[in-house]
Design a protein around this motif. Sequence first.
Motif, PDB file in Angstrom:
ATOM      1  N   LEU A   1      15.912 -81.517 -21.766  1.00 22.71           N
ATOM      2  CA  LEU A   1      17.202 -82.077 -22.180  1.00 22.71           C
ATOM      3  C   LEU A   1      16.992 -83.128 -23.277  1.00 22.71           C
ATOM      4  N   LEU A   2      16.018 -84.005 -23.065  1.00 22.56           N
ATOM      5  CA  LEU A   2      15.744 -85.039 -24.064  1.00 22.56           C
ATOM      6  C   LEU A   2      15.119 -84.449 -25.324  1.00 22.56           C
ATOM      7  N   GLU A   3      14.325 -83.407 -25.177  1.00 26.50           N
ATOM      8  CA  GLU A   3      13.798 -82.711 -26.349  1.00 26.50           C
ATOM      9  C   GLU A   3      14.950 -82.120 -27.162  1.00 26.50           C
ATOM     10  N   THR A   4      15.919 -81.567 -26.481  1.00 18.55           N
ATOM     11  CA  THR A   4      17.090 -81.007 -27.161  1.00 18.55           C
ATOM     12  C   THR A   4      17.832 -82.093 -27.933  1.00 18.55           C
ATOM     13  N   LEU A   5      17.970 -83.258 -27.328  1.00 22.66           N
ATOM     14  CA  LEU A   5      18.604 -84.380 -28.025  1.00 22.66           C
ATOM     15  C   LEU A   5      17.833 -84.734 -29.284  1.00 22.66           C
ATOM     16  N   GLU A   6      16.522 -84.790 -29.200  1.00 15.94           N
ATOM     17  CA  GLU A   6      15.708 -85.093 -30.387  1.00 15.94           C
ATOM     18  C   GLU A   6      15.936 -84.056 -31.489  1.00 15.94           C
ATOM     19  N   HIS A   7      16.012 -82.788 -31.122  1.00 17.12           N
ATOM     20  CA  HIS A   7      16.270 -81.736 -32.122  1.00 17.12           C
ATOM     21  C   HIS A   7      17.652 -81.915 -32.755  1.00 17.12           C
ATOM     22  N   LEU A   8      18.623 -82.325 -31.958  1.00 21.61           N
ATOM     23  CA  LEU A   8      19.965 -82.577 -32.500  1.00 21.61           C
ATOM     24  C   LEU A   8      19.964 -83.781 -33.447  1.00 21.61           C
ATOM     25  N   ILE A   9      19.206 -84.796 -33.116  1.00 18.29           N
ATOM     26  CA  ILE A   9      19.075 -85.944 -34.017  1.00 18.29           C
ATOM     27  C   ILE A   9      18.444 -85.497 -35.330  1.00 18.29           C
ATOM     28  N   THR A  10      17.440 -84.650 -35.253  1.00 19.10           N
ATOM     29  CA  THR A  10      16.821 -84.095 -36.464  1.00 19.10           C
ATOM     30  C   THR A  10      17.841 -83.297 -37.266  1.00 19.10           C
ATOM     31  N   ALA A  11      18.644 -82.499 -36.583  1.00 14.80           N
ATOM     32  CA  ALA A  11      19.681 -81.712 -37.267  1.00 14.80           C
ATOM     33  C   ALA A  11      20.668 -82.636 -37.972  1.00 14.80           C
ATOM     34  N   PHE A  12      21.006 -83.735 -37.344  1.00 16.05           N
ATOM     35  CA  PHE A  12      21.878 -84.718 -37.979  1.00 16.05           C
ATOM     36  C   PHE A  12      21.191 -85.333 -39.196  1.00 16.05           C
ATOM     37  N   ASP A  13      19.932 -85.716 -39.043  1.00 15.45           N
ATOM     38  CA  ASP A  13      19.176 -86.321 -40.143  1.00 15.45           C
ATOM     39  C   ASP A  13      19.058 -85.377 -41.340  1.00 15.45           C
ATOM     40  N   GLU A  14      19.026 -84.083 -41.065  1.00 15.24           N
ATOM     41  CA  GLU A  14      18.923 -83.067 -42.126  1.00 15.24           C
ATOM     42  C   GLU A  14      20.295 -82.616 -42.624  1.00 15.24           C
ATOM     43  N   ASN A  15      21.347 -83.256 -42.125  1.00 13.16           N
ATOM     44  CA  ASN A  15      22.733 -82.948 -42.510  1.00 13.16           C
ATOM     45  C   ASN A  15      23.191 -81.549 -42.112  1.00 13.16           C
ATOM     46  N   TYR A  16      22.648 -81.036 -40.998  1.00 17.31           N
ATOM     47  CA  TYR A  16      23.107 -79.746 -40.485  1.00 17.31           C
ATOM     48  C   TYR A  16      24.295 -79.911 -39.545  1.00 17.31           C
ATOM     49  N   ILE A  17      24.378 -81.081 -38.909  1.00 20.42           N
ATOM     50  CA  ILE A  17      25.518 -81.386 -38.053  1.00 20.42           C
ATOM     51  C   ILE A  17      26.065 -82.763 -38.436  1.00 20.42           C
ATOM     52  N   SER A  18      27.324 -82.979 -38.114  1.00 13.69           N
ATOM     53  CA  SER A  18      27.976 -84.251 -38.449  1.00 13.69           C
ATOM     54  C   SER A  18      27.669 -85.315 -37.397  1.00 13.69           C
ATOM     55  N   LYS A  19      27.977 -86.536 -37.742  1.00 20.33           N
ATOM     56  CA  LYS A  19      27.812 -87.639 -36.794  1.00 20.33           C
ATOM     57  C   LYS A  19      28.687 -87.417 -35.563  1.00 20.33           C
ATOM     58  N   ASN A  20      29.910 -86.928 -35.775  1.00 19.40           N
ATOM     59  CA  ASN A  20      30.809 -86.655 -34.646  1.00 19.40           C
ATOM     60  C   ASN A  20      30.248 -85.571 -33.730  1.00 19.40           C
ATOM     61  N   GLN A  21      29.660 -84.538 -34.311  1.00 25.04           N
ATOM     62  CA  GLN A  21      29.048 -83.485 -33.493  1.00 25.04           C
ATOM     63  C   GLN A  21      27.902 -84.061 -32.671  1.00 25.04           C
ATOM     64  N   LEU A  22      27.074 -84.885 -33.307  1.00 23.12           N
ATOM     65  CA  LEU A  22      25.957 -85.500 -32.593  1.00 23.12           C
ATOM     66  C   LEU A  22      26.460 -86.383 -31.454  1.00 23.12           C
ATOM     67  N   ILE A  23      27.461 -87.186 -31.712  1.00 26.81           N
ATOM     68  CA  ILE A  23      28.021 -88.079 -30.681  1.00 26.81           C
ATOM     69  C   ILE A  23      28.570 -87.262 -29.511  1.00 26.81           C
ATOM     70  N   GLU A  24      29.308 -86.200 -29.829  1.00 26.40           N
ATOM     71  CA  GLU A  24      29.885 -85.351 -28.781  1.00 26.40           C
ATOM     72  C   GLU A  24      28.797 -84.677 -27.948  1.00 26.40           C
ATOM     73  N   LEU A  25      27.780 -84.152 -28.620  1.00 24.06           N
ATOM     74  CA  LEU A  25      26.700 -83.477 -27.904  1.00 24.06           C
ATOM     75  C   LEU A  25      25.862 -84.473 -27.101  1.00 24.06           C
ATOM     76  N   LYS A  26      25.649 -85.661 -27.647  1.00 25.22           N
ATOM     77  CA  LYS A  26      24.906 -86.680 -26.907  1.00 25.22           C
ATOM     78  C   LYS A  26      25.649 -87.073 -25.643  1.00 25.22           C
ATOM     79  N   SER A  27      26.962 -87.142 -25.712  1.00 28.73           N
ATOM     80  CA  SER A  27      27.762 -87.449 -24.527  1.00 28.73           C
ATOM     81  C   SER A  27      27.568 -86.371 -23.458  1.00 28.73           C
ATOM     82  N   LYS A  28      27.543 -85.113 -23.873  1.00 29.05           N
ATOM     83  CA  LYS A  28      27.332 -84.014 -22.927  1.00 29.05           C
ATOM     84  C   LYS A  28      25.911 -84.043 -22.368  1.00 29.05           C
ATOM     85  N   ILE A  29      24.954 -84.400 -23.215  1.00 26.01           N
ATOM     86  CA  ILE A  29      23.566 -84.516 -22.766  1.00 26.01           C
ATOM     87  C   ILE A  29      23.447 -85.651 -21.749  1.00 26.01           C
ATOM     88  N   ASP A  30      24.118 -86.760 -22.007  1.00 27.31           N
ATOM     89  CA  ASP A  30      24.107 -87.880 -21.055  1.00 27.31           C
ATOM     90  C   ASP A  30      24.682 -87.454 -19.710  1.00 27.31           C
TER      91      ASP A  30
END
Length: 128
Positions: free
Chosen positions: A76-105
């Motif tokens: 689960l935490l590895e998945t979060l790290e990959h999503l952070i990387t996707a955000f850093d690479e501009n593949y997903i938006s900040k809102n998408q990251l926030i929403e997914l992080k909430s679900k991961i939490d």
Amino acid sequence: MKNQNFTDLEVYKECRQLRIEIAVLTKNDFPLDEKYKLTDQIIRSSRSITANIAEGYGRYYFKENIRFCRTSRASLLETLEHLITAFDENYISKNQLIELKSKIDTCGRLINGYINFLKKQQKPKDED
């Protein structure tokens, strides 16, 4: 009421929804040149979350089930790290990251709750 199958577990249901959402996200929002890189990693880590819950459920001893749940939590935490990387690479938006992080939490809280439940069910000789 006793769960008859891992698919009855609330933790599994919630993590499954996360896995499905990530699968859709990677199909739609990630560039093709990431297909065998980040996309593959994030799909594999998100699948590992639910796969380890299922495998742990099938184990006879609580201690073994707990071990697989801990692996699920790590995925689960590895998945979060990959999503952070996707955000850093501009593949997903900040809102998408926030929403997914909430679900991961939420998934993390459920996994931790399930681990605590399993610990309480252990017999003294099967303690962690």
